[in-house]
Design a protein around this motif. Sequence first.
Motif, PDB file in Angstrom:
ATOM      1  N   GLY A   1      69.758  33.545  41.010  1.00 22.85           N
ATOM      2  CA  GLY A   1      70.079  32.641  39.918  1.00 22.85           C
ATOM      3  C   GLY A   1      71.470  32.066  39.923  1.00 22.85           C
ATOM      4  N   GLN A   2      72.243  32.303  40.988  1.00 25.79           N
ATOM      5  CA  GLN A   2      73.569  31.706  41.067  1.00 25.79           C
ATOM      6  C   GLN A   2      73.457  30.188  41.273  1.00 25.79           C
ATOM      7  N   LEU A   3      74.347  29.439  40.603  1.00 25.89           N
ATOM      8  CA  LEU A   3      74.320  27.983  40.676  1.00 25.89           C
ATOM      9  C   LEU A   3      75.219  27.449  41.780  1.00 25.89           C
ATOM     10  N   VAL A   4      74.979  26.204  42.154  1.00 26.50           N
ATOM     11  CA  VAL A   4      75.922  25.419  42.942  1.00 26.50           C
ATOM     12  C   VAL A   4      76.516  24.395  41.987  1.00 26.50           C
ATOM     13  N   ASN A   5      77.791  24.525  41.689  1.00 27.84           N
ATOM     14  CA  ASN A   5      78.417  23.734  40.623  1.00 27.84           C
ATOM     15  C   ASN A   5      79.112  22.478  41.121  1.00 27.84           C
ATOM     16  N   THR A   6      78.770  21.999  42.283  1.00 26.28           N
ATOM     17  CA  THR A   6      79.417  20.810  42.845  1.00 26.28           C
ATOM     18  C   THR A   6      79.333  19.631  41.874  1.00 26.28           C
ATOM     19  N   GLY A   7      80.480  18.946  41.691  1.00 26.26           N
ATOM     20  CA  GLY A   7      80.517  17.769  40.837  1.00 26.26           C
ATOM     21  C   GLY A   7      80.767  18.052  39.374  1.00 26.26           C
ATOM     22  N   ARG A   8      80.914  19.308  39.015  1.00 29.54           N
ATOM     23  CA  ARG A   8      81.149  19.655  37.615  1.00 29.54           C
ATOM     24  C   ARG A   8      82.487  20.397  37.489  1.00 29.54           C
ATOM     25  N   VAL A   9      82.876  20.686  36.257  1.00 27.99           N
ATOM     26  CA  VAL A   9      84.142  21.360  35.983  1.00 27.99           C
ATOM     27  C   VAL A   9      83.911  22.434  34.929  1.00 27.99           C
ATOM     28  N   ILE A  10      84.503  23.612  35.130  1.00 26.28           N
ATOM     29  CA  ILE A  10      84.447  24.684  34.136  1.00 26.28           C
ATOM     30  C   ILE A  10      85.513  24.420  33.074  1.00 26.28           C
ATOM     31  N   TYR A  11      85.083  24.327  31.804  1.00 27.37           N
ATOM     32  CA  TYR A  11      85.995  24.030  30.716  1.00 27.37           C
ATOM     33  C   TYR A  11      86.316  25.227  29.834  1.00 27.37           C
ATOM     34  N   SER A  12      85.424  26.191  29.732  1.00 34.16           N
ATOM     35  CA  SER A  12      85.644  27.326  28.834  1.00 34.16           C
ATOM     36  C   SER A  12      85.112  28.593  29.476  1.00 34.16           C
ATOM     37  N   ILE A  13      85.840  29.695  29.288  1.00 33.15           N
ATOM     38  CA  ILE A  13      85.399  31.000  29.779  1.00 33.15           C
ATOM     39  C   ILE A  13      85.646  32.025  28.684  1.00 33.15           C
ATOM     40  N   GLY A  14      84.659  32.883  28.450  1.00 35.76           N
ATOM     41  CA  GLY A  14      84.822  34.013  27.549  1.00 35.76           C
ATOM     42  C   GLY A  14      84.414  35.289  28.250  1.00 35.76           C
ATOM     43  N   ALA A  15      85.068  36.397  27.918  1.00 36.41           N
ATOM     44  CA  ALA A  15      84.732  37.688  28.521  1.00 36.41           C
ATOM     45  C   ALA A  15      84.675  38.742  27.420  1.00 36.41           C
ATOM     46  N   ASN A  16      83.540  39.426  27.316  1.00 38.20           N
ATOM     47  CA  ASN A  16      83.339  40.416  26.267  1.00 38.20           C
ATOM     48  C   ASN A  16      82.574  41.613  26.809  1.00 38.20           C
ATOM     49  N   VAL A  17      82.779  42.770  26.174  1.00 35.89           N
ATOM     50  CA  VAL A  17      82.052  43.991  26.506  1.00 35.89           C
ATOM     51  C   VAL A  17      81.232  44.396  25.286  1.00 35.89           C
ATOM     52  N   LEU A  18      79.916  44.616  25.475  1.00 38.37           N
ATOM     53  CA  LEU A  18      79.052  45.039  24.386  1.00 38.37           C
ATOM     54  C   LEU A  18      78.984  46.562  24.317  1.00 38.37           C
ATOM     55  N   SER A  19      78.327  47.059  23.285  1.00 34.80           N
ATOM     56  CA  SER A  19      78.301  48.503  23.048  1.00 34.80           C
ATOM     57  C   SER A  19      77.535  49.270  24.121  1.00 34.80           C
TER      58      SER A  19
END
Length: 371
Positions: free
Chosen positions: A215-233
């Motif tokens: 399920g990994q993407l090929v992100n060619t032509g796009r830009v990452i604008y936001s990243i969040g990192a969280n740990v659940l219980s």
Amino acid sequence: MILLRKVVLAFAFLFTLQQTSVFAATLVDLESGGNPGFTANSVSGATFNGKAYAFYQKTQTFKGFNYVTLRMAYQCTAGQWGPGAWCFQTVDGLGGGYNKIFGNVGYGISTAVFQNKLHVFYHKADMTSLRHATLDSSGVWTFEIVAQPSPTPIVGFSPEASPTAALTYAWDNNLHVAYAGVGSDGRLNLLKHSWMSAGGVWNHETLDGAGGCCGQLVNTGRVIYSIGANVLSDNSIHITYGLGEGTTFHRDVFYIPGTGWNWYTTQYNNPWGAVYSSTARGDRLETYYVSSANYTLALAAYTSGGTWGMNYLYTPNAKGSPWYSIVALTHPNPLTTLDMTTVAYIDSSNRLMDKWNQGGFVGYTPLLVDA
């Protein structure tokens, strides 16, 4: 471009929920004075040794040259709020030894407290280094380069497309940071992950954007604008990110101990959905973002072992531009025993608003904080 004034207000307001929201203006008025050199590209904050810390960018002049610097505002004395309660320091960008540099820095700031130290991650403007500044309990800073997001300098990139997200992970007792790296097309569209192991050694991997299995993407032509990192219980790490330009994707790249990394697209084809903030509440992951439907504030939520669900929370009266900044924070409700989530954001009328919920998709009328 939105001035830093309103974005720092959003941070300060969230931090002082159990104090008074009126105080929030003090931090900004002391430092900015309406200086247009402040921008909304990077703002982050943390509580360390009982004090509130805010990190942001400020343009400063040194020997006739202008530099975009990493700036810090912090409580001079723990527990004191209001006029005169804040001290300021230029952390990086004006040289000064200890591996500090002269140059434009402070893009994509994120913070974490780990092993009794305050850790600040940020990019150099040309994206050739992900920098790591560490403040110990005695007030001493150290600096290092964690990784090289781009092998060559990037000229004219969008500063909004340089996010980082730091977290501490109790399961492996390590410090982690997720950030955008440069793909084969020269754009910031690889989701990168670095983590510190024993002895302070940094390890690196590409989690998404370059293709592969499962399920990994090929992100060619796009830009990452936001990243969040969280740990659940359940000790699962969730790195969520918004991929913009063209067809927009919301992605959840999550790690389950004993299983490994997994990849999931939570939503797609949302032109403004890349601007968001995420927070964790027990076994629940909440991602707040701007939908393309009338620039609506929307909530996408996930519960451990379940599926993603979405709900539209609020549609502003004015239209014509996306909301620029969203800050979400989970914290104890001072009136009950339950945790609650508060979301501060800039709406399309350039107002700082506040919204909160206490569980499920419950929402209340937005509160105008500053116009």
